[in-house]
Design a protein around this motif. Structure first.
Motif, PDB file in Angstrom:
ATOM      1  N   PRO A 125       0.810  -1.182   0.021  1.00  0.00           N
ATOM      2  CA  PRO A 125      -0.053  -0.024   0.056  1.00  0.00           C
ATOM      3  C   PRO A 125       0.968   1.327   0.092  1.00  0.00           C
ATOM      4  CG  PRO A 125      -0.861  -1.702   1.679  1.00  0.00           C
ATOM      5  CD  PRO A 125       0.388  -2.105   1.153  1.00  0.00           C
ATOM      6  N   GLU A 126       2.070   1.515   0.897  1.00  0.00           N
ATOM      7  CA  GLU A 126       2.769   2.527   0.722  1.00  0.00           C
ATOM      8  C   GLU A 126       3.307   2.803  -0.714  1.00  0.00           C
ATOM      9  OE1 GLU A 126       4.941  -0.410   3.051  1.00  0.00           O
ATOM     10  OE2 GLU A 126       2.662  -0.531   3.258  1.00  0.00           O
ATOM     11  N   ASN A 127       3.924   1.948  -1.280  1.00  0.00           N
ATOM     12  CA  ASN A 127       4.261   1.924  -2.738  1.00  0.00           C
ATOM     13  C   ASN A 127       3.301   2.285  -3.821  1.00  0.00           C
ATOM     14  OD1 ASN A 127       6.691   1.334  -1.398  1.00  0.00           O
ATOM     15  ND2 ASN A 127       7.150  -0.558  -2.991  1.00  0.00           N
ATOM     16  N   ALA A 128       2.129   1.697  -3.404  1.00  0.00           N
ATOM     17  CA  ALA A 128       0.947   2.117  -4.290  1.00  0.00           C
ATOM     18  C   ALA A 128       0.485   3.562  -4.192  1.00  0.00           C
ATOM     19  CB  ALA A 128      -0.438   1.018  -4.089  1.00  0.00           C
ATOM     20  N   ALA A 129       0.560   4.142  -2.928  1.00  0.00           N
ATOM     21  CA  ALA A 129       0.118   5.602  -2.579  1.00  0.00           C
ATOM     22  C   ALA A 129       1.019   6.458  -3.191  1.00  0.00           C
ATOM     23  CB  ALA A 129       0.039   5.551  -1.241  1.00  0.00           C
ATOM     24  N   LEU A 130       2.538   6.190  -2.991  1.00  0.00           N
ATOM     25  CA  LEU A 130       3.588   6.849  -3.758  1.00  0.00           C
ATOM     26  C   LEU A 130       3.383   6.685  -5.003  1.00  0.00           C
ATOM     27  CD1 LEU A 130       6.042   8.482  -3.137  1.00  0.00           C
ATOM     28  CD2 LEU A 130       7.338   6.774  -2.718  1.00  0.00           C
ATOM     29  N   ALA A 131       3.264   5.701  -5.702  1.00  0.00           N
ATOM     30  CA  ALA A 131       3.024   5.583  -7.241  1.00  0.00           C
ATOM     31  C   ALA A 131       2.064   6.466  -7.743  1.00  0.00           C
ATOM     32  CB  ALA A 131       2.982   4.195  -7.578  1.00  0.00           C
ATOM     33  N   GLN A 132       0.941   6.624  -6.834  1.00  0.00           N
ATOM     34  CA  GLN A 132      -0.206   7.283  -7.306  1.00  0.00           C
ATOM     35  C   GLN A 132       0.212   8.906  -7.333  1.00  0.00           C
ATOM     36  OE1 GLN A 132      -3.109   6.522  -8.962  1.00  0.00           O
ATOM     37  NE2 GLN A 132      -2.314   4.465  -8.887  1.00  0.00           N
ATOM     38  N   GLU A 133       0.944   9.190  -6.416  1.00  0.00           N
ATOM     39  CA  GLU A 133       1.240  10.702  -6.198  1.00  0.00           C
ATOM     40  C   GLU A 133       2.159  10.907  -7.375  1.00  0.00           C
ATOM     41  OE1 GLU A 133       0.361  13.214  -4.007  1.00  0.00           O
ATOM     42  OE2 GLU A 133      -1.241  11.574  -3.657  1.00  0.00           O
ATOM     43  N   VAL A 134       3.216   9.978  -7.612  1.00  0.00           N
ATOM     44  CA  VAL A 134       3.949  10.408  -8.936  1.00  0.00           C
ATOM     45  C   VAL A 134       3.195  10.653 -10.031  1.00  0.00           C
ATOM     46  CG1 VAL A 134       6.024   9.444  -9.962  1.00  0.00           C
ATOM     47  CG2 VAL A 134       5.809   9.145  -7.666  1.00  0.00           C
ATOM     48  N   MET A 135       2.205   9.757 -10.187  1.00  0.00           N
ATOM     49  CA  MET A 135       1.227   9.614 -11.197  1.00  0.00           C
ATOM     50  C   MET A 135       0.642  11.074 -11.557  1.00  0.00           C
ATOM     51  SD  MET A 135       0.473   7.508 -13.942  1.00  0.00           S
ATOM     52  CE  MET A 135       0.219   5.809 -13.571  1.00  0.00           C
ATOM     53  N   LYS A 136       0.256  11.510 -10.331  1.00  0.00           N
ATOM     54  CA  LYS A 136      -0.484  12.662 -10.554  1.00  0.00           C
ATOM     55  C   LYS A 136       0.466  13.796 -11.084  1.00  0.00           C
ATOM     56  CE  LYS A 136      -3.765  11.588  -6.858  1.00  0.00           C
ATOM     57  NZ  LYS A 136      -4.233  11.925  -5.498  1.00  0.00           N
ATOM     58  N   THR A 137       1.699  13.735 -10.411  1.00  0.00           N
ATOM     59  CA  THR A 137       2.557  14.867 -10.856  1.00  0.00           C
ATOM     60  C   THR A 137       3.005  14.788 -12.305  1.00  0.00           C
ATOM     61  OG1 THR A 137       3.621  14.783  -8.469  1.00  0.00           O
ATOM     62  CG2 THR A 137       4.970  15.378 -10.270  1.00  0.00           C
ATOM     63  N   LEU A 138       3.190  13.687 -12.828  1.00  0.00           N
ATOM     64  CA  LEU A 138       3.218  13.341 -13.991  1.00  0.00           C
ATOM     65  C   LEU A 138       2.167  13.834 -14.840  1.00  0.00           C
ATOM     66  CD1 LEU A 138       4.948  11.898 -16.235  1.00  0.00           C
ATOM     67  CD2 LEU A 138       3.909   9.888 -15.816  1.00  0.00           C
ATOM     68  N   SER A 139       0.964  13.444 -14.443  1.00  0.00           N
ATOM     69  CA  SER A 139       0.074  13.869 -15.355  1.00  0.00           C
ATOM     70  C   SER A 139      -0.015  15.774 -15.167  1.00  0.00           C
ATOM     71  CB  SER A 139      -1.486  13.589 -14.600  1.00  0.00           C
ATOM     72  OG  SER A 139      -1.301  12.122 -14.884  1.00  0.00           O
ATOM     73  N   ARG A 140       0.238  16.163 -14.244  1.00  0.00           N
ATOM     74  CA  ARG A 140      -0.064  17.709 -14.089  1.00  0.00           C
ATOM     75  C   ARG A 140       1.302  18.333 -14.799  1.00  0.00           C
ATOM     76  NH1 ARG A 140       3.342  20.506 -11.171  1.00  0.00           N
ATOM     77  NH2 ARG A 140       4.003  18.830  -9.695  1.00  0.00           N
ATOM     78  N   LEU A 141       2.374  17.663 -15.055  1.00  0.00           N
ATOM     79  CA  LEU A 141       3.579  18.110 -15.834  1.00  0.00           C
ATOM     80  C   LEU A 141       3.366  17.868 -17.192  1.00  0.00           C
ATOM     81  CD1 LEU A 141       6.528  16.884 -13.488  1.00  0.00           C
ATOM     82  CD2 LEU A 141       5.756  19.332 -13.839  1.00  0.00           C
ATOM     83  N   VAL A 142       2.634  16.833 -17.602  1.00  0.00           N
ATOM     84  CA  VAL A 142       2.253  16.544 -19.091  1.00  0.00           C
ATOM     85  C   VAL A 142       1.247  17.588 -19.403  1.00  0.00           C
ATOM     86  CG1 VAL A 142       1.004  15.122 -20.604  1.00  0.00           C
ATOM     87  CG2 VAL A 142       3.038  13.970 -19.047  1.00  0.00           C
TER      88      VAL A 142
END
Length: 135
Positions: A108-125
């Motif tokens: 769960p900790e990695n999944a949550a961190l991956a989701q945060e990175v995904m949000k950042t990636l989407s925002r930057l795109v």
């Protein structure tokens, strides 16, 4: 390839500071392709356990070695993405990162961190798509 591995292990070492990680991410293109670095980081995330270990040793390896290594890999990806222009300089890597992050569902900790990175990636795109490109 051996030199790349040395540098990669160095930036993933928990005792190495953020300054060294930034230096590596600023300069790796002089001796390696972005695809190589992504693949090596991905390999570190997907580490296999040592052979011939007991269930107790396996659990200890998983909690002390694997999970901390995975968090450091995600941290390097975040730094590369946010502070070293992955989207502009390595668009195919940003696409691969998106696929990789979407596959992280546990722990769960990695999944949550991956989701945060995904949000950042989407925002930057989105930001990159709205920003006029100067040629």
């Amino acid at each position: 390839a051996y030199l790349i591995l040395i540098f990669l292990f160095m930036i993933l070492d928990p005792t190495v500071g953020q300054k060294m990680r930034h230096t590596f991410l600023r300069t790796f293109r002089t001796f390696a392709a972005a695809e190589e670095i992504f693949d090596l980081l991905r390999g570190q995330y997907d580490l296999l356990p040592p052979e011939d270990v007991t269930a107790v040793e396996l659990e200890e390896w998983r909690t002390k070695r694997l999970l901390s290594s995975q968090k450091r890999v995600l941290s390097v990806f975040i730094t590369w993405l946010v502070e070293h222009n992955m989207i502009e300089e390595d668009p195919p890597i940003a696409q691969r990162l998106q696929r990789f992050l979407s596959d992280i569902t546990a722990p769960p900790e990695n999944a949550a961190l991956a989701q945060e990175v995904m949000k950042t990636l989407s925002r930057l795109v989105r930001t990159a798509m709205l920003t006029p490109q100067c040629h």
